[in-house]
Enzyme design. Sequence first.
Site, mmCIF file in Angstrom:
data_model
loop_
_atom_site.group_PDB
_atom_site.id
_atom_site.type_symbol
_atom_site.label_atom_id
_atom_site.label_comp_id
_atom_site.label_asym_id
_atom_site.label_seq_id
_atom_site.Cartn_x
_atom_site.Cartn_y
_atom_site.Cartn_z
ATOM 1 N N GLU A 157 -133.636 -0.045 19.240
ATOM 2 C CA GLU A 157 -133.375 -1.362 18.625
ATOM 3 C C GLU A 157 -131.930 -1.828 18.768
ATOM 4 O O GLU A 157 -131.248 -2.167 17.795
ATOM 5 C CB GLU A 157 -133.784 -1.300 17.151
ATOM 6 N N ASN A 200 -136.193 2.052 23.139
ATOM 7 C CA ASN A 200 -137.304 1.751 22.243
ATOM 8 C C ASN A 200 -136.981 0.536 21.377
ATOM 9 O O ASN A 200 -135.848 0.398 20.897
ATOM 10 C CB ASN A 200 -137.536 2.980 21.334
ATOM 11 N N HIS A 236 -145.734 -2.589 15.797
ATOM 12 C CA HIS A 236 -146.104 -2.665 14.377
ATOM 13 C C HIS A 236 -146.733 -4.044 14.183
ATOM 14 O O HIS A 236 -146.025 -5.049 14.122
ATOM 15 C CB HIS A 236 -144.871 -2.499 13.487
ATOM 16 N N GLU A 265 -145.096 3.341 18.365
ATOM 17 C CA GLU A 265 -145.170 3.387 16.892
ATOM 18 C C GLU A 265 -146.309 2.516 16.346
ATOM 19 O O GLU A 265 -146.205 1.892 15.320
ATOM 20 C CB GLU A 265 -143.835 2.918 16.282
ATOM 21 N N ASP A 267 -149.047 0.714 14.518
ATOM 22 C CA ASP A 267 -149.854 0.687 13.301
ATOM 23 C C ASP A 267 -150.348 -0.753 13.130
ATOM 24 O O ASP A 267 -149.697 -1.693 13.580
ATOM 25 C CB ASP A 267 -149.142 1.207 12.056
HETATM 26 O O1 G3I Z 1 -135.754 11.546 2.013
HETATM 27 C C1 G3I Z 1 -135.433 10.605 0.967
HETATM 28 C C2 G3I Z 1 -135.824 11.188 -0.378
HETATM 29 O O2 G3I Z 1 -135.031 12.343 -0.646
HETATM 30 C C3 G3I Z 1 -135.605 10.130 -1.469
HETATM 31 O O3 G3I Z 1 -136.039 10.640 -2.710
HETATM 32 C C4 G3I Z 1 -136.395 8.879 -1.100
HETATM 33 C C5 G3I Z 1 -136.236 7.767 -2.133
HETATM 34 O O4 G3I Z 1 -135.034 7.083 -1.883
HETATM 35 O O5 G3I Z 1 -135.928 8.359 0.176
HETATM 36 C C6 G3I Z 1 -136.179 9.316 1.206
HETATM 37 O O6 G3I Z 1 -135.726 8.784 2.416
HETATM 38 C C7 G3I Z 1 -136.568 7.728 2.943
HETATM 39 C C8 G3I Z 1 -137.056 8.168 4.340
HETATM 40 O O7 G3I Z 1 -137.802 7.121 4.963
HETATM 41 C C9 G3I Z 1 -137.918 9.412 4.294
HETATM 42 O O8 G3I Z 1 -139.094 9.118 3.561
HETATM 43 C C10 G3I Z 1 -135.714 6.498 3.079
HETATM 44 O O9 G3I Z 1 -135.379 6.033 1.791
HETATM 45 C C11 G3I Z 1 -136.502 5.403 3.818
HETATM 46 O O10 G3I Z 1 -135.665 4.310 4.106
HETATM 47 C C12 G3I Z 1 -136.988 5.961 5.167
HETATM 48 O O11 G3I Z 1 -137.786 4.967 5.774
HETATM 49 C C13 G3I Z 1 -138.026 5.212 7.179
HETATM 50 C C14 G3I Z 1 -137.556 3.961 7.940
HETATM 51 O O12 G3I Z 1 -137.826 4.141 9.348
HETATM 52 C C15 G3I Z 1 -136.079 3.751 7.755
HETATM 53 O O13 G3I Z 1 -135.713 2.582 8.433
HETATM 54 C C16 G3I Z 1 -139.518 5.384 7.389
HETATM 55 O O14 G3I Z 1 -139.943 6.594 6.781
HETATM 56 C C17 G3I Z 1 -139.825 5.416 8.885
HETATM 57 O O15 G3I Z 1 -141.231 5.378 9.100
HETATM 58 C C18 G3I Z 1 -139.218 4.207 9.595
HETATM 59 O O16 G3I Z 1 -139.432 4.384 10.969
HETATM 60 C C19 G3I Z 1 -138.877 3.357 11.818
HETATM 61 C C20 G3I Z 1 -138.602 3.993 13.161
HETATM 62 O O17 G3I Z 1 -137.739 5.088 12.989
HETATM 63 C C21 G3I Z 1 -138.034 2.957 14.114
HETATM 64 N N1 G3I Z 1 -138.946 1.834 14.257
HETATM 65 C C22 G3I Z 1 -139.265 1.191 12.986
HETATM 66 C C23 G3I Z 1 -139.874 2.217 12.031
HETATM 67 C C24 G3I Z 1 -140.260 1.550 10.748
HETATM 68 O O18 G3I Z 1 -139.103 1.067 10.100
#
Ligand code: G3I
Length: 443
Positions: A157, A200, A236, A265, A267
């Site tokens: 991105e 990507n 997405h 990715e 969904d």
């Molecule tokens: O691990 C912490 C946890 O300790 C904490 O309690 C919790 C609550 O704040 O947060 C947890 O971290 C989260 C992490 O996912 C793991 O679950 C983050 O807040 C959250 O922001 C993060 O979101 C991820 C997101 O990228 C971040 O931008 C999503 O899981 C993930 O699916 C998403 O994936 C991205 C790809 O990497 C790139 N393309 C877009 C896609 C969707 O945004």
Amino acid sequence: MKLRISVTSFITLFVSFSVLSLSAGAGREGLRAPALDREFYIGAAVDMKPFHEDEVYRNTLAEEFNVIVAENAFKFENIHPERGRYDFADADALVAFASEHAMKLRGHTLVWHRQLPAWITGGEFTREEAIEILRDHIETVAGRYRGRIWAWDVVNEAVEANEDGFRRDSFWYRTIGPEYVQMAFEMARNADPDAILYYNDFDNEGMNSRSNAVYRLLSDLTRRGAPVDGVGWQMHVPAGFRIKNQHRENARRLGALGLELSITELDVRIRMPAAPDAYAKQAATYREVTGFCLSEPACRSLVTWGFTDRHSWIPAFFPGEGDALLFDNDLQPKPAYEAVRGALRASLLGRPQIREARIEGRDLLIAGGGFDRKSAVFLDWRRQNASVAKAKGNTMLLIRGAAARIPPGQTVSLYVRSGDGKLSPEFRFTRTGDGADDGNTTK
Ligand code: G3I
């Protein structure tokens, strides 16, 4: 009526039930079987929390998919949380799992503007320091998994659909400048020469300002000789999304840059509570996207972003939407799963076959079966102008002037796609010195 049941049969019943519940597939042939028959890679992103805690989650991954990617474990904030300190525990666990189950592994992602640790986003660095941080990160992470990662999302991105339509403002862009993108690919190539290196992005699938910005970036990189091998379409999308000609047009122009393509990715989100036809609409979208990737020679793999609605990023990021994946909250297959499996199986039936290719003068002649006027010919996934030729009752395909595009000694991939979207197995053709045919079908 009192139900009398012997102890033995109770134990048998219990044991058989527990075995069934452990093996999520319950005797179902996983998606990976038809995919491998097709030399295609179908997979999912892995959430490490259920991966560690839920055996059914792990068993489903192992039975269904032949490629996986970490949803978060390889990201900068998790694998390099402090300056000089790396944490490979989750990444190592996933690498071991992929190896144990003969799965390809995608690495996501070396360079992104999000999920950076506080020591980066809160730090003050000169350009040289930032380049050294980038180099240390890529060489350490990609170097550690050298030979274990099938494809890296090296940069994720990096473009923004604005008037410049090019560079996204980010820590990397601000401290290093636009050159960080090419630097990252060169560092990744150096760290793991065998990994396929991807750029990507999202909303870059059709023909639009964002995909034009991505195309400009990739044209620029490939023109400079940057080691970019592929482009990821995250996809997405909402239920009801349809593949259109603009997707094939975009795939073709990217293929003309010599890039392979993956859906990285996927969904297909549903507005909740789901309308009665929502899951059928979702299944239709999954079927079309899978059929598109199977019929585009450049499209190597299709990965969904998670595989069960129980663990998906969608509800948190798209309030009011959800149920975007192939398996439901109970890890049972949905209509979308059957749609993907149907598309995989259909792609095996009635495929055209290339049996022979040879240079004749300035032209390339292809012989085989299942060819007709609607057949499309791809040379290294660049579409060619082909015409039908008849010889001794056989239908051949003639690509005029193709000899100039295949220097003696070079090996190219040939594909034929039938009018109904069925893709032939790859035919590897090596032009020998005297121009005679030295082709063979790989599958
Ligand atoms: O691990 C912490 C946890 O300790 C904490 O309690 C919790 C609550 O704040 O947060 C947890 O971290 C989260 C992490 O996912 C793991 O679950 C983050 O807040 C959250 O922001 C993060 O979101 C991820 C997101 O990228 C971040 O931008 C999503 O899981 C993930 O699916 C998403 O994936 C991205 C790809 O990497 C790139 N393309 C877009 C896609 C969707 O945004």
